[in-house]
Scaffold this active site. Sequence first.
Site: not given
Ligand code: UD1
Ligand code: UDP
Length: 368
Positions: A208
């Site tokens: 991601h």
């Molecule tokens: C965010 C965090 C990242 C973290 C990750 C965990 C920032 C800058 N990034 O990244 O540090 O590791 O979360 O997963 O804060 N979206 C959906 N449904 C959801 C959530 C997101 O459709 O429930 C889509 C939306 O289009 C959104 C895009 O995913 O614009 C990105 O989501 P966003 O929260 O901006 O960043 P992440 O890549 O999730």
């Molecule tokens: N995770 C989850 N389901 C998934 C992928 C990740 O429950 O399909 C959990 C994972 O086990 C961990 C957390 O989400 O506890 C990590 O989140 P993510 O990788 O989105 O973010 P990061 O840790 O890189 O900030």
Amino acid sequence: MSKTRIFSVVGARPQFVKAAIVSQALEKYPDVEHCIVHTGQHYDQNMSDVFFQELGMPAPAFNLHIGGGGHGAMTGRQLEALEKLYLEEKPDVVVVYGDTNSTLAGALAAAKIHIPLAHVEAGLRSFNRMPEEINRVLTDHITDVHFSVTDVSTANLAREGITGDRVEQPGDVMYDCALQMAKVAEQKSKALETFGVEPGKFVLCTVHRAANTDDPKRLRVLMEGLDLLAEKLPVILPLHPRTRQHVDALGFKPKSANFKIVEPIGYIDIVRLERAAGVIVTDSGGVQREAFFHKVPCVTFRDETEWTELVDSGWNTLAPLEDPKAFAELCASRVGTRGDAREHYGNGDAGEKIAATLVKMPQMTFKR
Ligand code: UD1
Ligand code: UDP
């Protein structure tokens, strides 16, 4: 006497896991009212609600419903809404977690109006300007109490002049959670049966990070590499919504029937899969550590990691995303390997240590 009000600000998937552990530890203090504030950054059922349900965390007391949009818009809207909420609700302490936009907004809003602020997972550094690094550096420099995770993160803080009684190193709340949920996952999850995989004989992948999803060249190498790997071992890839958008734009379709691209998986099932995988392939900070907690080798397709102790101890390997075949071979070669026996993330009681300090924070004075 009124209760001490502690607000945990969360918004993204990994923060629900971290806050669940702190929430559980704070329940032991009858004079504390702990409120979860959900910014709304993650909002899909399987990116948000599922964690509250599976980890037994109280529903958010406040949900700001601010997700999506660019960094500035998201952080700015959250900042405005959080300041308003803090002024109305008057928390005694604000706690932020990790390094997302919700972390920075939660921290900045609290610091500007002088609410004692704690940062869980302080001191992590990638030494580049990825969005998370900006969020964590800025947060650490306005935080009152830093809960560092590892010796490395404590040393990073010291290098930036953050030392003394402002820094505690309780360990990793994600480790606490992994220990607690391992047994639950073994007993409750049917994920191995659902995906038709056998212990030790499949690959679990998550992706991601913007540096991988938003770069079509890197994303293509990853997807083609996993497709080649799937010819040897089944690959399960639960796709983060961000990644889904980019994979669709790439027009990628797997050739191998053993490459299973699925929706995000709940925490109990992902723990079951993590514990049984032959190798975990990821760019996630949380999943890198969980691989180690469950003693499974990991390949991280990034140029650097904040969790350097796992590379140094042989549990994690950084992999370039340049050539699909080389990437697939590297991942396959890690199956069955192990690192050294050192532990790095505390004793599984990080949540309790953090709670013990949080309840004292209203009485503490901070040099600002
Ligand atoms: C965010 C965090 C990242 C973290 C990750 C965990 C920032 C800058 N990034 O990244 O540090 O590791 O979360 O997963 O804060 N979206 C959906 N449904 C959801 C959530 C997101 O459709 O429930 C889509 C939306 O289009 C959104 C895009 O995913 O614009 C990105 O989501 P966003 O929260 O901006 O960043 P992440 O890549 O999730
Ligand atoms: N995770 C989850 N389901 C998934 C992928 C990740 O429950 O399909 C959990 C994972 O086990 C961990 C957390 O989400 O506890 C990590 O989140 P993510 O990788 O989105 O973010 P990061 O840790 O890189 O900030």
